[in-house]
Design an enzyme around this catalytic site. Structure first.
Site, PDB file in Angstrom:
ATOM      1  N   ASN A 144       0.787  -1.291  -0.014  1.00  0.00           N
ATOM      2  CA  ASN A 144      -0.063   0.132  -0.013  1.00  0.00           C
ATOM      3  C   ASN A 144       0.866   1.143  -0.031  1.00  0.00           C
ATOM      4  OD1 ASN A 144       0.393  -1.296   2.561  1.00  0.00           O
ATOM      5  ND2 ASN A 144      -0.460   0.445   3.675  1.00  0.00           N
ATOM      6  N   CYS A 190      -2.521   4.737   9.322  1.00  0.00           N
ATOM      7  CA  CYS A 190      -2.759   5.287  10.339  1.00  0.00           C
ATOM      8  C   CYS A 190      -4.143   5.386  10.880  1.00  0.00           C
ATOM      9  CB  CYS A 190      -2.061   6.441  10.784  1.00  0.00           C
ATOM     10  SG  CYS A 190      -2.573   7.796  10.001  1.00  0.00           S
TER      11      CYS A 190
HETATM   12  N1  PLP Z   1      -4.628  -4.264   3.740  1.00  0.00           N
HETATM   13  C1  PLP Z   1      -4.042  -3.202   3.085  1.00  0.00           C
HETATM   14  C2  PLP Z   1      -2.926  -3.387   2.182  1.00  0.00           C
HETATM   15  C3  PLP Z   1      -4.717  -1.887   2.952  1.00  0.00           C
HETATM   16  O1  PLP Z   1      -4.129  -0.985   2.466  1.00  0.00           O
HETATM   17  C4  PLP Z   1      -5.959  -1.554   3.922  1.00  0.00           C
HETATM   18  C5  PLP Z   1      -6.599  -0.404   4.024  1.00  0.00           C
HETATM   19  O2  PLP Z   1      -5.597   0.565   4.046  1.00  0.00           O
HETATM   20  C6  PLP Z   1      -6.297  -2.822   4.611  1.00  0.00           C
HETATM   21  C7  PLP Z   1      -5.652  -3.979   4.630  1.00  0.00           C
HETATM   22  C8  PLP Z   1      -7.414  -2.880   5.482  1.00  0.00           C
HETATM   23  O3  PLP Z   1      -8.583  -2.698   4.806  1.00  0.00           O
HETATM   24  P1  PLP Z   1     -10.091  -2.195   5.354  1.00  0.00           P
HETATM   25  O4  PLP Z   1     -10.251  -0.806   5.279  1.00  0.00           O
HETATM   26  O5  PLP Z   1     -10.997  -2.918   4.331  1.00  0.00           O
HETATM   27  O6  PLP Z   1     -10.310  -2.813   6.668  1.00  0.00           O
END
Ligand code: PLP
Length: 383
Positions: free
Chosen positions: A143, A320
């Site tokens: 991300n 965060c």
């Molecule tokens: N995994 C990754 C790589 C993310 O970027 C995010 C959210 O930023 C999440 C998990 C969490 O996702 P959710 O908002 O659907 O709980």
């Protein structure tokens, strides 16, 4: 539907993306009636059909059979569901996972990454050889950096050593091809709001390993895999977003790639007063919508506030929940020096981003860095 953020240049799709019109329509239409898919009356049956149609659309996006899609509240739940299922076994997670993976498996051993943010396959192999492993968890796209991880190689290694594979596909779904038939990933987590669906809905997609990790018990919803009345409107919106994302995938990739190339070329040419911009993971395979870069010696928080004043929404990349800027465990795992990681910014684009948005960002960057240089100049004189 009129946007109520028209005066904001939105470059933070990896945090959350705007709701697609198709998804908004599906949510509103579904919310108009009391829909509980467990009810036997006609409205219940209608809800059931809405959910099953959405299941087909989400499954199609990742080339999985619909029966293997379990709807839930999002990727945080999906990641917790899988990681907690393996709590009594040895788990290997990459050092750059999202906190929803890292915190769900506090005893997991970390797989290191290269300076470019790619999983170190040799280190993974050494870890796998050391001891029997139940689960390997590596995200498909990071991300922060946007690096696409070699999940096929990771899965092959895990298989050779009898471990199952979990993949957080949140930042990849709707932005690159995902094919569950070819990937040998056993568990894939998805989140609707990163692809233009509503927040608070997601899915766990199972492959053929025959294990169904379950976090919540109660009513028998989602074939007993996830109890709780289904979020019918959210699921309808998720299905609509997934359908549109699948239909527009090629366009999304070419559009965001073009913007990424322009942005990065121009970013490197803007005079930042002696400190050259560092684009992270520039030599690794990256998703087309993400650029993570640093201005050495600068502070992300100051830069983000300056951009905010210019009407531009972006991020420093690290997850965060408190609205505060935190330091990045991802950059730390990559061995990035603290004075470089302190001045990091992430631009993440999407289907609605225009060339003009990128131009606005670059103009603001030029203005902000010129101001920073002016502030530095008297210090130099006095030194
Ligand atoms: N995994 C990754 C790589 C993310 O970027 C995010 C959210 O930023 C999440 C998990 C969490 O996702 P959710 O908002 O659907 O709980």
């Amino acid at each position: 539907m009129k946007k109520n953020y028209e005066n904001i240049t939105y470059l933070d799709y990896n945090a959350t993306s705007p709701l697609r019109e198709e998804a908004a329509r599906a949510v509103m239409e579904t919310m108009n009636a009391p829909h509980n898919a467990s009810s036997v009356h006609s409205l219940g049956r209608a809800a059931y059909k809405i959910i099953e149609d959405a299941r087909e659309d989400v499954a199609a996006l990742v080339h999985a059979p619909a029966a293997q899609v379990i709807f839930n509240s999002g990727a945080t739940e999906g990641n917790n569901t899988v990681l907690r299922h393996f709590a009594n076994e040895r788990i290997l997670v990459s050092a750059i996972e999202h906190p929803s993976v890292l915190e769900a498996a506090p005893n997991a051993e970390k797989i290191p990454v290269t300076p470019d943010g790619v999983i170190d396959l040799a280190a993974l192999e050494t870890l796998l050889k050391k001891k029997k492993t139940g689960l390997v968890s590596v995200m498909l796209v990071n991300n922060e950096t946007g690096v696409i991880q070699p999940t096929a190689d990771i899965s092959a290694l895990a298989r050779q050593h009898g471990a199952l594979v979990h993949c957080d596909g949140v930042q990849a779904a709707g932005r690159m091809v995902i094919d569950m038939r070819l990937s040998h990933v056993d568990f894939l987590t998805l989140s609707a709001h990163k692809m233009g669906g509503p927040q608070g809905v997601g899915a766990l997609v199972l492959n053929l390993c025959g294990i169904t990790p379950t976090l919540l018990g109660g009513g028998g919803q989602e074939k007993k895999a996830r109890a709780g009345t289904q979020n019918t409107a959210g699921i309808a919106g998720f299905g609509a977003a997934a359908k549109k994302a699948a239909a527009d995938l090629k366009k999304f990739i070419s559009h965001t790639k073009e913007l990424q190339v322009k942005l990065e070329l121009k970013l490197c040419k803007i005079n930042t007063g002696g400190n050259a911009v560092v684009i992270h993971s520039v030599n690794a395979p990256r998703i087309s919508n993400t650029t993570l870069f640093s201005l050495p010696g600068a502070a992300s928080e100051t830069l983000l506030m300056a951009f905010d004043l210019e009407g531009i929404a972006l991020s420093n990349g690290s997850a965060c929940s408190s609205g505060r800027v935190t330091s990045s465990h991802v950059l730390e795992a990559m061995g990035v020096a603290p004075d470089i990681s302190a001045g990091v910014l992430r631009v993440s684009t999407g289907w609605a981003t225009t060339e003009n948005d990128i131009e606005k960002f670059l103009a603001a960057w030029e203005k902000i860095t010129a101001r920073l240089n002016q502030k530095k100049a008297p210090e130099r004189k006095n030194a």
